[in-house]
Design a protein around this motif. Structure first.
Motif, PDB file in Angstrom:
ATOM      1  N   GLY A   1       6.533  28.145   7.954  1.00 41.27           N
ATOM      2  CA  GLY A   1       7.185  28.864   6.870  1.00 41.27           C
ATOM      3  C   GLY A   1       8.532  28.265   6.522  1.00 41.27           C
ATOM      4  N   LEU A   2       9.252  27.829   7.539  1.00 37.82           N
ATOM      5  CA  LEU A   2      10.550  27.182   7.328  1.00 37.82           C
ATOM      6  C   LEU A   2      10.390  25.890   6.536  1.00 37.82           C
ATOM      7  N   PHE A   3       9.371  25.113   6.872  1.00 43.91           N
ATOM      8  CA  PHE A   3       9.102  23.877   6.127  1.00 43.91           C
ATOM      9  C   PHE A   3       8.829  24.194   4.661  1.00 43.91           C
ATOM     10  N   MET A   4       7.999  25.203   4.424  1.00 45.76           N
ATOM     11  CA  MET A   4       7.651  25.544   3.049  1.00 45.76           C
ATOM     12  C   MET A   4       8.864  26.096   2.291  1.00 45.76           C
ATOM     13  N   ASN A   5       9.687  26.887   2.972  1.00 42.38           N
ATOM     14  CA  ASN A   5      10.930  27.364   2.357  1.00 42.38           C
ATOM     15  C   ASN A   5      11.831  26.202   1.976  1.00 42.38           C
TER      16      ASN A   5
ATOM     17  N   PRO B   1       5.434  14.097  13.557  1.00 37.35           N
ATOM     18  CA  PRO B   1       6.437  15.174  13.591  1.00 37.35           C
ATOM     19  C   PRO B   1       5.869  16.568  13.848  1.00 37.35           C
ATOM     20  N   GLU B   2       4.612  16.667  14.266  1.00 38.43           N
ATOM     21  CA  GLU B   2       3.964  17.983  14.363  1.00 38.43           C
ATOM     22  C   GLU B   2       4.706  18.963  15.265  1.00 38.43           C
ATOM     23  N   THR B   3       5.328  18.474  16.352  1.00 40.03           N
ATOM     24  CA  THR B   3       6.010  19.420  17.246  1.00 40.03           C
ATOM     25  C   THR B   3       7.150  20.132  16.545  1.00 40.03           C
ATOM     26  N   ARG B   4       7.675  19.546  15.483  1.00 40.11           N
ATOM     27  CA  ARG B   4       8.727  20.214  14.707  1.00 40.11           C
ATOM     28  C   ARG B   4       8.167  21.389  13.907  1.00 40.11           C
ATOM     29  N   LEU B   5       6.850  21.472  13.807  1.00 36.69           N
ATOM     30  CA  LEU B   5       6.194  22.598  13.144  1.00 36.69           C
ATOM     31  C   LEU B   5       5.586  23.560  14.161  1.00 36.69           C
ATOM     32  N   GLY B   6       5.869  23.337  15.441  1.00 36.43           N
ATOM     33  CA  GLY B   6       5.370  24.238  16.467  1.00 36.43           C
ATOM     34  C   GLY B   6       3.956  23.958  16.922  1.00 36.43           C
ATOM     35  N   ILE B   7       3.407  22.804  16.544  1.00 37.82           N
ATOM     36  CA  ILE B   7       2.044  22.429  16.929  1.00 37.82           C
ATOM     37  C   ILE B   7       2.086  21.051  17.573  1.00 37.82           C
ATOM     38  N   VAL B   8       0.920  20.543  17.988  1.00 36.13           N
ATOM     39  CA  VAL B   8       0.819  19.170  18.485  1.00 36.13           C
ATOM     40  C   VAL B   8      -0.045  18.379  17.507  1.00 36.13           C
ATOM     41  N   PRO B   9       0.062  17.048  17.519  1.00 35.38           N
ATOM     42  CA  PRO B   9      -0.870  16.262  16.701  1.00 35.38           C
ATOM     43  C   PRO B   9      -2.305  16.658  17.056  1.00 35.38           C
TER      44      PRO B   9
ATOM     45  N   PRO C   1      13.488  26.721  25.807  1.00 27.28           N
ATOM     46  CA  PRO C   1      12.404  27.678  26.077  1.00 27.28           C
ATOM     47  C   PRO C   1      11.706  28.225  24.833  1.00 27.28           C
ATOM     48  N   HIS C   2      12.308  28.052  23.662  1.00 26.03           N
ATOM     49  CA  HIS C   2      11.755  28.687  22.460  1.00 26.03           C
ATOM     50  C   HIS C   2      10.782  27.802  21.689  1.00 26.03           C
ATOM     51  N   TYR C   3      10.661  26.546  22.087  1.00 25.69           N
ATOM     52  CA  TYR C   3       9.830  25.593  21.352  1.00 25.69           C
ATOM     53  C   TYR C   3       8.776  25.023  22.311  1.00 25.69           C
ATOM     54  N   PRO C   4       7.593  25.657  22.389  1.00 22.66           N
ATOM     55  CA  PRO C   4       6.597  25.254  23.390  1.00 22.66           C
ATOM     56  C   PRO C   4       5.841  23.979  23.052  1.00 22.66           C
ATOM     57  N   ALA C   5       5.822  23.550  21.795  1.00 17.45           N
ATOM     58  CA  ALA C   5       4.953  22.435  21.396  1.00 17.45           C
ATOM     59  C   ALA C   5       5.264  21.120  22.122  1.00 17.45           C
ATOM     60  N   PRO C   6       6.532  20.702  22.261  1.00 18.57           N
ATOM     61  CA  PRO C   6       6.765  19.423  22.959  1.00 18.57           C
ATOM     62  C   PRO C   6       6.205  19.392  24.377  1.00 18.57           C
ATOM     63  N   MET C   7       6.387  20.485  25.121  1.00 22.55           N
ATOM     64  CA  MET C   7       5.837  20.522  26.486  1.00 22.55           C
ATOM     65  C   MET C   7       4.317  20.532  26.459  1.00 22.55           C
TER      66      MET C   7
ATOM     67  N   LEU D   1      20.850  30.825   5.823  1.00 23.50           N
ATOM     68  CA  LEU D   1      21.289  31.268   7.146  1.00 23.50           C
ATOM     69  C   LEU D   1      20.957  30.238   8.221  1.00 23.50           C
ATOM     70  N   ILE D   2      19.808  29.600   8.095  1.00 30.32           N
ATOM     71  CA  ILE D   2      19.422  28.587   9.085  1.00 30.32           C
ATOM     72  C   ILE D   2      20.317  27.364   8.962  1.00 30.32           C
ATOM     73  N   TYR D   3      20.552  26.898   7.739  1.00 26.08           N
ATOM     74  CA  TYR D   3      21.373  25.705   7.533  1.00 26.08           C
ATOM     75  C   TYR D   3      22.872  25.977   7.613  1.00 26.08           C
ATOM     76  N   GLY D   4      23.283  27.208   7.307  1.00 21.91           N
ATOM     77  CA  GLY D   4      24.714  27.491   7.230  1.00 21.91           C
ATOM     78  C   GLY D   4      25.329  28.013   8.508  1.00 21.91           C
ATOM     79  N   ILE D   5      24.596  28.863   9.260  1.00 27.01           N
ATOM     80  CA  ILE D   5      25.182  29.461  10.463  1.00 27.01           C
ATOM     81  C   ILE D   5      24.303  29.311  11.693  1.00 27.01           C
ATOM     82  N   GLY D   6      23.242  28.523  11.595  1.00 23.39           N
ATOM     83  CA  GLY D   6      22.432  28.246  12.778  1.00 23.39           C
ATOM     84  C   GLY D   6      21.511  29.370  13.198  1.00 23.39           C
ATOM     85  N   PHE D   7      21.073  30.223  12.241  1.00 25.25           N
ATOM     86  CA  PHE D   7      20.076  31.234  12.577  1.00 25.25           C
ATOM     87  C   PHE D   7      18.911  30.536  13.282  1.00 25.25           C
ATOM     88  N   PRO D   8      18.400  31.107  14.393  1.00 25.21           N
ATOM     89  CA  PRO D   8      17.362  30.411  15.171  1.00 25.21           C
ATOM     90  C   PRO D   8      16.167  30.006  14.302  1.00 25.21           C
ATOM     91  N   PRO D   9      15.924  28.716  14.112  1.00 28.51           N
ATOM     92  CA  PRO D   9      14.834  28.282  13.224  1.00 28.51           C
ATOM     93  C   PRO D   9      13.471  28.816  13.625  1.00 28.51           C
TER      94      PRO D   9
END
Length: 719
Positions: free
Chosen positions: A292-296, A139-147, A247-253, A658-666
């Motif tokens: 930070g989102l994961f830790m929050n 799941p690393e790309t969900r944290l903005g990194i690659v394995p 365009p905002h999530y570079p890790a998968p590419m 805000l992220i879970y309730g109104i879709g603030f950009p994660p």
């Protein structure tokens, strides 16, 4: 005992098979912390000195295998810089390579979750056997990194480049059945048979029945694709992944590029390519915010768990008010195993609620998440009724009638008289004061707010609202029920709009001011969607419903007149006056047409600019940056005020709501992380420049000014 550590032990049995067991002391799960990785290296070194071993089993003594790296260490590690991260990963590669190069066969016995580094260590083994209930993934790309520990190198060589790209770019957790089908594991067995199955594989390999060296050669060499096959596989994948990731999530590419660059290389060279890509991404703002989102998220769930431990299990729930909302609440409760009574005063409404629940269950069957028999069983957990006769054994009642204080107050007083003295009451209200609703109750301490977001089955957040007289027991019971429903509850204090709507409506206020100045609403939507919101403000208002929005606007204006009251009609009120309610009547800022699946699709409506003329007072030119500032500053400022006013306890809870309730950009981390990223002093300067023109909605608080003067942040750098 060959090795004994705090998280890793190695023992040798009478058959000369060693078992390396992950079992972190005083931890509920195994994670590859720095200390655990150090012990793993020591254990591997001890194994290299052993003579006569027939094989090695990698196992776990926890209910999971390894959930991955210890993400709480990431901020401090990432601060050490790119060179440090590259060397750190290469050192870990050496440990995993040593496992892969042992002079005896190795088997990983995957008993539960094996994610990230937890899966990567199993990929270094020659064979993998998996419990039928376990799941694996990267799941690393969900944290903005690659394995970074071999996932981009070994997995493509084991299951093929296309399958590996799908797993890594998607960051999915994969079932044992899918893992076996892909070839990621060699066998799937019941958990009770896992240890025996692993030993059997060791013995077969030691006897020469399984070709260990061929496995190793395949993992250590280039991918078996010629140039044209590589071009086809990777270029096709890039188009698909880019479309999904955005365009905002570079890790998968980047993951696709890492696999492609390493495809023609041998093991060590491909691992360096991977390590360098990991280090580059780790230093990006996206990775910083997603970690930070994961830790929050972990902090929020831990706090909710603390509340829930104080409550008895909700064995029987009830919802007052059927229809779409009541049916959604009933579905969510029943789908997670809590029986629920669904009551309304009208048979048509009860039927509508049942229809909604059936529709949602049918979708689960269509997606093969449930069987028809499971659907029938869970539907039986919903008991429709027109009377209070079934309320004697209810532990918690969710009131979900019309958003009107008099109606809600009357219904709550009525149900209070029908339930036991121990039954908790929860009002699903988005704006009405819980303190006010409790005024006519005999047991006001047992009333709590429980604000679900629409649609209930999709939106993860539940705001749990504490009124002036709400007891800790009522809060704990409501949090426990929300968790049992699979939701993320966040406890907030009572005020107009609570937390999420109080913060959202200044954002809509910024939108109304821009329209008033002559900025096209469709352009505002495009700018904010490009900024990262899932939908722009006009589109979001259409989804919320103009009638709901106007009601909330009046509540906000009454509660915070100095900031939120307006002298003239807003664009939202103009739309409402023209009966343009949004998706609910197929006309709002946009018109709506059903697609082939019956879902509303927005289309432009040439009539809207003319209708909006009464709300437009100028024709100012605004850049994209100005639009973003005029939308984001009031939202962020109101989040700051909610924190200062004690409506929400912590920056983590505010940002997650805000992220879970109104879709603030994660990828931006939340409103308070957004301020931190700009710099508090820079944000105050920007807000002051806007407040001079636009008024107190944009004005910084005194406390925020003091933070700016002292270079303070909402989050420590290591959070």
């Amino acid at each position: 005992m060959i090795y004994q550590g705090n998280a890793v032990t190695v023992a040798r049995d009478s058959d000369d098979i060693a078992t390396l067991t992950f079992d972190a002391r005083e931890k509920s799960v195994n994670a590859l912390s720095s200390a655990t990785v150090k012990e793993l290296g020591e254990a591997v070194a001890a194994l290299q000195k052993q003579n006569g071993l027939e094989g090695l089993v990698l196992a776990s003594a926890k209910g999971v295998f390894i959930v991955g790296a210890d993400i709480t260490e990431f901020p401090a590690l990432f601060e050490k810089g790119e060179d440090y991260l590259v060397e750190m990963n290469l050192n870990i590669h050496e440990i995993f390579n040593a496992i892969e190069d042992f002079p005896f066969p190795t088997v990983a016995a995957i008993n539960g979750l094996a994610l990230g580094g937890g899966l990567e260590v199993t990929l270094a083994a020659d064979f993998r056997v998996m419990a039928d209930t376990a799941k694996i993934g990267l799941p690393e790309t969900r944290l903005g990194i690659v394995p970074g520990w071999g996932g981009c190198v070994r997995l493509p060589r084991i299951i093929g480049a296309d399958n590996a790209i799908e797993w890594i770019a998607g960051g999915t957790q994969n079932s044992a059945e899918d893992a076996l089908k892909m070839g990621a594991v060699d066998a799937v067995v019941p958990g009770s048979e896992l240890a025996d199955a692993a030993r059997t594989l060791i013995k077969r390999a030691a006897a020469g029945e399984l070709d260990t060296q061929a496995r190793r050669a395949e993992k250590a060499g280039p991918l078996k694709l010629n140039a044209s096959e590589q071009m086809l596989a990777f270029e096709t994948a890039k188009g698909y992944v880019a479309g999904k990731a955005g365009p905002h999530y570079p890790a998968p590419m980047e993951a696709v590029r890492v696999i492609q660059k390493g495809a023609g290389e041998t093991r060590e060279r491909a691992q360096r390519i991977e390590a360098e890509a990991f280090a580059r991404l780790a230093l990006t703002d996206v990775a910083f915010n997603l970690v930070g989102l994961f830790m929050n998220d972990q902090a929020v769930k831990k706090k909710a768990g603390g509340y829930a431990k104080q409550a008895d299990k909700i064995e029987q729930a009830a919802v007052l008010g059927a229809g779409i909302m009541g049916g959604g609440i009933a579905y969510q409760s029943a789908s997670k195993g809590t029986p629920i009574v669904m009551k309304d005063i009208q048979a048509d409404a009860v039927e509508l609620g049942l229809k909604e629940a059936r529709k949602l269950f049918n979708k689960q069957v269509e997606r093969k998440k449930l069987t028809a028999a499971q659907m029938a069983e869970r539907l039986s957990y919903i008991r429709p009724t027109l009377s209070y006769g079934d309320f004697g054994d209810v532990d918690l009642v969710v009131e979900a009638v019309v958003e009107n204080p008099k109606v809600k107050g009357a219904v709550l007083a009525e149900v209070e008289a029908e339930v036991s003295d121990d039954t908790m009451l929860a009002s699903n209200t988005s704006t009405i004061s819980i303190t006010r609703l409790a005024e006519n109750l005999k047991r006001p301490e047992q009333l709590c707010g429980m604000h679900f977001f629409n649609p209930v089955h999709r939106m993860p957040l539940v705001e749990v609202i504490r009124g002036e007289k709400t007891s800790d027991a009522a809060v704990a019971a409501t949090v426990a029920y929300a968790q049992a429903m699979g939701k993320t509850p966040i406890v907030v204090n009572d005020c107009p709009g609570f937390l999420v709507n109080r913060v959202l409506f200044p954002y809509f206020g910024g939108f109304s001011l821009l329209v008033e100045q002559g900025v096209d609403f469709a352009r505002i939507d495009k700018v904010m969607e490009k900024f990262g919101w899932p939908m722009g403000p006009a589109y979001l208002l259409d989804v919320v419903g103009m009638d709901t929005a106007v009601h909330a606007l009046h509540v906000m204006a009454e509660g915070f007149p100095e900031r939120m009251a307006r002298d003239s009609k807003t664009a939202i009120e103009v739309m409402y006056d023209h009966d343009r309610l949004g998706q609910k009547n197929a006309k709002g800022f946009y018109a709506y047409e059903e697609d082939r699946k019956g879902k509303p699709q927005k289309v432009s409506d040439d009539a809207v600019p003319g209708l909006l003329e009464p709300a437009v007072k100028g024709q100012a030119e605004r850049s994209d940056e100005e639009i973003i500032a005029r939308m984001m500053v009031p939202l962020c400022m109101e989040t700051v005020r909610c924190l200062e006013d004690g409506i929400v306890d912590s920056p983590a809870e505010a940002d997650m709501a805000l992220i879970y309730g109104i879709g603030f950009p994660p990828f931006r981390g939340g409103a308070l992380r957004y301020i931190d990223a700009l710099g508090v002093a820079e944000f105050v300067k920007l807000a002051d420049s806007l407040a001079d023109e636009l008024g107190p909605l944009y004005a910084p608080t005194d406390r925020l000014r003091r933070m700016a003067d002292s270079n303070a942040r909402f989050y420590d750098a290591a959070e």
